[in-house]
Write a protein that holds these residues in place. Structure first.
Motif, mmCIF file in Angstrom:
data_model
loop_
_atom_site.group_PDB
_atom_site.id
_atom_site.type_symbol
_atom_site.label_atom_id
_atom_site.label_comp_id
_atom_site.label_asym_id
_atom_site.label_seq_id
_atom_site.Cartn_x
_atom_site.Cartn_y
_atom_site.Cartn_z
ATOM 1 N N ASN A 47 -18.013 1.195 5.438
ATOM 2 C CA ASN A 47 -18.777 2.118 5.978
ATOM 3 C C ASN A 47 -17.840 3.684 6.329
ATOM 4 N N ALA A 48 -17.116 2.733 7.610
ATOM 5 C CA ALA A 48 -16.808 4.041 8.274
ATOM 6 C C ALA A 48 -15.340 4.447 6.817
ATOM 7 N N ILE A 49 -15.287 4.242 5.651
ATOM 8 C CA ILE A 49 -14.029 4.690 4.563
ATOM 9 C C ILE A 49 -15.015 5.314 4.035
ATOM 10 N N TRP A 50 -16.605 4.584 3.106
ATOM 11 C CA TRP A 50 -17.519 6.130 2.702
ATOM 12 C C TRP A 50 -17.829 6.716 3.557
ATOM 13 N N VAL A 51 -18.172 6.919 4.628
ATOM 14 C CA VAL A 51 -18.836 7.968 5.198
ATOM 15 C C VAL A 51 -17.735 9.180 5.541
ATOM 16 N N GLY A 52 -16.749 8.813 5.781
ATOM 17 C CA GLY A 52 -15.271 9.889 6.428
ATOM 18 C C GLY A 52 -14.993 10.458 4.964
ATOM 19 N N GLY A 53 -15.026 9.704 3.778
ATOM 20 C CA GLY A 53 -14.505 10.424 2.737
ATOM 21 C C GLY A 53 -15.583 11.494 1.953
ATOM 22 N N LEU A 54 -16.928 10.723 2.326
ATOM 23 C CA LEU A 54 -18.110 11.587 2.076
ATOM 24 C C LEU A 54 -18.341 12.938 3.144
ATOM 25 N N PHE A 55 -17.956 12.444 4.308
ATOM 26 C CA PHE A 55 -17.916 13.807 5.362
ATOM 27 C C PHE A 55 -16.720 15.126 4.659
ATOM 28 N N ALA A 56 -15.003 15.053 4.005
ATOM 29 C CA ALA A 56 -14.342 15.273 4.350
ATOM 30 C C ALA A 56 -15.280 15.953 2.749
ATOM 31 N N LEU A 57 -15.332 15.822 1.595
ATOM 32 C CA LEU A 57 -15.651 16.047 0.646
ATOM 33 C C LEU A 57 -16.829 17.641 0.350
ATOM 34 N N GLY A 58 -17.873 16.876 0.774
ATOM 35 C CA GLY A 58 -18.698 17.758 1.778
ATOM 36 C C GLY A 58 -18.086 18.941 2.149
#
Length: 267
Positions: free
Chosen positions: A151-162
């Protein structure tokens, strides 16, 4: 009337809505002052600081070069820049490009610090609160480490991309304020609501808690994102935000079990 029903009626009513959110912040503030929680501040801060140094060292030159190339097509910025130079002042690009580079790179190090707090600091927070404030609250979570890490990885990745994709919108007022609030609200809420409940709540209980308290959880994330607008808060927010979500989630779980709520949708 049976003794159990009488005890339920005599039990003080649990805080709900805004009062539950306020109670979570109040308890988190008290918990943050504990020496163990003060010591926990160093891990995400050091990781975020090292991440910022590495990002600035590795990407500063190519990023500012790319921004300078892009700035050549910004008509309004070019007109203002030429006007300022014509009257003998300064080039706006000289300050705008470094500010944009910092606005891109520093939040990426910040989300790294939040990921570290979610994966490594939250278990410390939960053990601390379990001993001091939530004794007897049994752990019924499953695969907590794997679920929390993913969960932390996908949320962090989507945050960075967004964050990167929406950066051009920063040129449109009031987006420079609204976009950071939006993305950090998303990051705080979607990351920490999971880690705060993953160890103690069963999958059914988590779904029930998130459905019942969805507005309060997003409100907590929104408040934390407003606090995040002030740079001095960056030192404590990774741990403090974990404490707020943990207090809210554990108290909500305790009340859920105390009232023996059965939700047919989760059966």
């Amino acid at each position: 009337m049976s003794d159990s029903k009488l005890a339920l009626r005599l039990r003080p009513s649990a805080p709900t809505g805004l009062s539950a959110v306020g109670l979570a912040f109040k308890r988190a503030l008290v918990s943050q002052c504990h020496p163990k929680m003060l010591a926990a501040l160093f891990l995400p801060f050091i990781i975020a600081l090292l991440g910022a140094i590495i990002l600035l060292w590795a990407f500063w030159t190519p990023l500012t070069g790319w921004l300078n190339m892009q700035a050549a097509d910004w008509e309004i910025i070019n007109e203002v820049d030429q006007w300022l130079l014509a009257i003998g002042l300064f080039s706006i690009k000289l300050y705008l490009i470094p500010m944009l580079a910092v606005a891109i790179l520093l939040p990426l190090s910040g989300i790294l610090g939040l990921v570290i707090a979610a994966v490594f600091v939250m278990p410390i927070v939960l053990r601390h609160l379990e001993k001091r404030d939530y004794r007897g609250l049994s752990r019924q979570g499953q695969f907590s480490t794997a679920v929390g890490t993913w969960n932390a990885i996908w949320v962090g990745g989507l945050f960075a991309l967004g964050w990167l994709v929406t950066m051009p919108l920063w040129l449109i007022p009031p987006m420079p304020v609204l976009l950071p609030i939006f993305w950090w609200t998303f990051a705080f809420t979607r990351m920490l609501r999971v880690d705060a409940a993953i160890e103690h709540a069963s999958p059914q209980e988590r779904r029930m808690l998130w459905r019942r308290h969805n507005r309060q959880l997003w409100l907590i994330g929104f408040i934390l994102s407003l606090i995040n607008l002030f740079p001095p808060a960056w030192l404590v927010l990774p741990v403090f935000s974990a404490l707020v979500f943990a207090h809210f989630s554990l108290e909500a779980l305790r009340q859920l079990r105390a009232h023996n709520v059965i939700d047919p949708k989760t059966e």
